[in-house]
Motif scaffolding. Sequence first.
Motif, PDB file in Angstrom:
ATOM      1  N   VAL A  40       0.838  -1.203   0.000  1.00 37.59           N
ATOM      2  CA  VAL A  40       0.000   0.000   0.000  1.00 37.59           C
ATOM      3  C   VAL A  40       0.871   1.251   0.000  1.00 37.59           C
ATOM      4  N   GLU A  41       2.016   1.192   0.679  1.00 32.16           N
ATOM      5  CA  GLU A  41       2.948   2.326   0.643  1.00 32.16           C
ATOM      6  C   GLU A  41       3.461   2.557  -0.781  1.00 32.16           C
ATOM      7  N   ALA A  42       3.814   1.473  -1.464  1.00 31.26           N
ATOM      8  CA  ALA A  42       4.300   1.591  -2.846  1.00 31.26           C
ATOM      9  C   ALA A  42       3.199   2.126  -3.755  1.00 31.26           C
ATOM     10  N   ALA A  43       1.975   1.634  -3.542  1.00 30.93           N
ATOM     11  CA  ALA A  43       0.846   2.112  -4.343  1.00 30.93           C
ATOM     12  C   ALA A  43       0.581   3.589  -4.075  1.00 30.93           C
ATOM     13  N   GLY A  44       0.687   3.998  -2.810  1.00 26.20           N
ATOM     14  CA  GLY A  44       0.454   5.391  -2.452  1.00 26.20           C
ATOM     15  C   GLY A  44       1.437   6.333  -3.129  1.00 26.20           C
ATOM     16  N   GLU A  45       2.701   5.925  -3.166  1.00 26.66           N
ATOM     17  CA  GLU A  45       3.733   6.762  -3.796  1.00 26.66           C
ATOM     18  C   GLU A  45       3.465   6.939  -5.290  1.00 26.66           C
ATOM     19  N   LYS A  46       3.157   5.838  -5.965  1.00 26.84           N
ATOM     20  CA  LYS A  46       2.913   5.909  -7.405  1.00 26.84           C
ATOM     21  C   LYS A  46       1.601   6.626  -7.711  1.00 26.84           C
ATOM     22  N   PHE A  47       0.609   6.429  -6.844  1.00 27.05           N
ATOM     23  CA  PHE A  47      -0.688   7.071  -7.043  1.00 27.05           C
ATOM     24  C   PHE A  47      -0.569   8.589  -6.939  1.00 27.05           C
ATOM     25  N   THR A  48       0.216   9.059  -5.970  1.00 26.96           N
ATOM     26  CA  THR A  48       0.365  10.512  -5.797  1.00 26.96           C
ATOM     27  C   THR A  48       1.211  11.140  -6.901  1.00 26.96           C
ATOM     28  N   GLU A  49       2.067  10.349  -7.538  1.00 29.99           N
ATOM     29  CA  GLU A  49       2.804  10.862  -8.698  1.00 29.99           C
ATOM     30  C   GLU A  49       1.833  11.239  -9.816  1.00 29.99           C
ATOM     31  N   GLN A  50       0.779  10.442  -9.947  1.00 30.00           N
ATOM     32  CA  GLN A  50      -0.223  10.694 -10.977  1.00 30.00           C
ATOM     33  C   GLN A  50      -1.326  11.636 -10.492  1.00 30.00           C
ATOM     34  N   ASN A  51      -1.474  11.723  -9.171  1.00 28.80           N
ATOM     35  CA  ASN A  51      -2.530  12.549  -8.575  1.00 28.80           C
ATOM     36  C   ASN A  51      -1.909  13.424  -7.483  1.00 28.80           C
ATOM     37  N   PRO A  52      -1.234  14.513  -7.848  1.00 24.58           N
ATOM     38  CA  PRO A  52      -0.504  15.344  -6.875  1.00 24.58           C
ATOM     39  C   PRO A  52      -1.378  15.937  -5.777  1.00 24.58           C
ATOM     40  N   GLN A  53      -2.687  16.025  -6.010  1.00 24.51           N
ATOM     41  CA  GLN A  53      -3.571  16.599  -4.998  1.00 24.51           C
ATOM     42  C   GLN A  53      -3.896  15.599  -3.885  1.00 24.51           C
ATOM     43  N   ALA A  54      -3.496  14.332  -4.076  1.00 22.93           N
ATOM     44  CA  ALA A  54      -3.791  13.292  -3.085  1.00 22.93           C
ATOM     45  C   ALA A  54      -2.627  13.097  -2.129  1.00 22.93           C
ATOM     46  N   TYR A  55      -2.942  12.865  -0.867  1.00 26.65           N
ATOM     47  CA  TYR A  55      -1.929  12.549   0.145  1.00 26.65           C
ATOM     48  C   TYR A  55      -2.320  11.218   0.760  1.00 26.65           C
ATOM     49  N   ILE A  56      -1.454  10.209   0.626  1.00 31.70           N
ATOM     50  CA  ILE A  56      -1.740   8.861   1.130  1.00 31.70           C
ATOM     51  C   ILE A  56      -0.893   8.598   2.365  1.00 31.70           C
ATOM     52  N   ASN A  57      -1.539   8.353   3.477  1.00 33.41           N
ATOM     53  CA  ASN A  57      -0.877   8.110   4.757  1.00 33.41           C
ATOM     54  C   ASN A  57      -1.098   6.647   5.134  1.00 33.41           C
ATOM     55  N   LEU A 245      -7.763   5.020  -5.254  1.00 33.02           N
ATOM     56  CA  LEU A 245      -6.553   4.334  -4.791  1.00 33.02           C
ATOM     57  C   LEU A 245      -6.744   2.823  -4.841  1.00 33.02           C
ATOM     58  N   VAL A 246      -7.882   2.338  -4.369  1.00 29.10           N
ATOM     59  CA  VAL A 246      -8.163   0.891  -4.407  1.00 29.10           C
ATOM     60  C   VAL A 246      -8.169   0.399  -5.853  1.00 29.10           C
ATOM     61  N   ASN A 247      -8.809   1.158  -6.729  1.00 24.37           N
ATOM     62  CA  ASN A 247      -8.843   0.771  -8.143  1.00 24.37           C
ATOM     63  C   ASN A 247      -7.440   0.762  -8.750  1.00 24.37           C
ATOM     64  N   TYR A 248      -6.589   1.655  -8.295  1.00 20.86           N
ATOM     65  CA  TYR A 248      -5.214   1.691  -8.783  1.00 20.86           C
ATOM     66  C   TYR A 248      -4.468   0.410  -8.378  1.00 20.86           C
ATOM     67  N   VAL A 249      -4.653  -0.028  -7.130  1.00 21.69           N
ATOM     68  CA  VAL A 249      -4.008  -1.267  -6.662  1.00 21.69           C
ATOM     69  C   VAL A 249      -4.504  -2.467  -7.473  1.00 21.69           C
ATOM     70  N   LEU A 250      -5.767  -2.437  -7.875  1.00 27.03           N
ATOM     71  CA  LEU A 250      -6.352  -3.550  -8.627  1.00 27.03           C
ATOM     72  C   LEU A 250      -6.113  -3.453 -10.132  1.00 27.03           C
ATOM     73  N   SER A 251      -5.504  -2.377 -10.585  1.00 30.57           N
ATOM     74  CA  SER A 251      -5.273  -2.197 -12.021  1.00 30.57           C
ATOM     75  C   SER A 251      -4.318  -3.260 -12.554  1.00 30.57           C
ATOM     76  N   ASP A 252      -4.501  -3.616 -13.820  1.00 29.93           N
ATOM     77  CA  ASP A 252      -3.653  -4.655 -14.431  1.00 29.93           C
ATOM     78  C   ASP A 252      -2.173  -4.296 -14.354  1.00 29.93           C
TER      79      ASP A 252
END
Length: 287
Positions: A40-57, A245-252
Motif C-alpha cells: 500500500v505504501e508503494a501504491a500510495g507513492e505511485k498514485f500521488t505521482e499521478q494525482n498530486p492533490q492526493a496525500y496517502i498516509n 486508490l483501491v482501483n489503482y491497486v487492482l489495475s492490471d
Amino acid sequence: MKRYFKILLVVIFFWSLTACSQTHQQTVTAVGSSALQPLVEAAGEKFTEQNPQAYINVQGGGSGTGLSQVQQGAVQIGNSDVFAEQKKGIRTQEISDNRVCVVAVVPIVNHKVPIRNLTLTQLQAIFMGKISNWQELGGPNLPITIVNRAQGSGTRTIFEQQVMHGRPTKKSSEQDSSGMVRQIVKNTPGAISYLAWPYLTKETPALKINGVQVSISNVANNRWPIWSYEHMYTKRQPTAATKNLVNYVLSDQFQKHEVRQMRYIPIKAMHYQQDSHGKVTKIKAGE
C-alpha cells in the motif's frame, strides 16, 4: 501607505492560493496489516505521482486495528490479512471488502538451525510445544525458541487457522511487527517463527513445507498451504480518492508488476479461492 496596502494584497493573494491548495488536497489514511503495508505504501507513492492533490498516509497496527478504525470512520481504509467476519466486534454490513492480492505466510528459522523442511504436522507440533528441541527432528541439540505474532495480528490468525487448526499454541514471546519478528529470529539461536513472504530475507532462512517451496505458482495452485487474501476495507460509500486508490491497486499494470515484484500474488493469478472459514476450493472457469 499605498506601499503597505500593496504588500497586504500580495500576502492575501498567496494566502488564498495556499488555502485553496489545502482545500483541494485529498487525504487517504490506510491503517492495519503490516503484511500489506509495504504494498500500500508503494501504491500510495505511485498514485500521488499521478494525482498530486492526493496525500496517502499508510500505517501499521495490525489487521484488528485497521478493521475497527475503518468501521468507526477514523480512517478511510482498513488493511487486513483476514476477512472482517473473522474479527469479533466488526459490523461487516458497514464496510466493503476489496480483495487486492494474496499473501503467503512462510515459516522462518535462525541461521544456526540446519533444517530446511518440515511437514505441516511437525510445524504444528513445534508451536504446540510438543517438540521442544531441534534434535528431535534430526537437527543439533538446540532448544526451540518460539516467536509468535501478537493477538490481533492477521498474520497470526492465518497461521493459527491454517497450521494450528484450532489447537492452542505454546506460550511464547509475542511481537507486534513482522520486522521485529525477523530481527529476533535472526539474533536468537534455535528460534522459529513465521512471516508474510514480502518480509522474507536471507538473514532468516525459509522452510519448505511438506517438501514444497514458497512461490507464486505454488501458492496460486494451493500447493503452498499457508496463504490468505489481502483486503483493503472501506466504508460503504468511500471518498473518491479512496475508491481511486483501491482501483489503482487492482489495475492490471500494478498487479502485473509491483504486486509480483514485491512477492504478493495477483488476484487473477489464483486458481483456488478461500472463504472466511479457511475452506479452499478450486476456481471454476468463468468465475
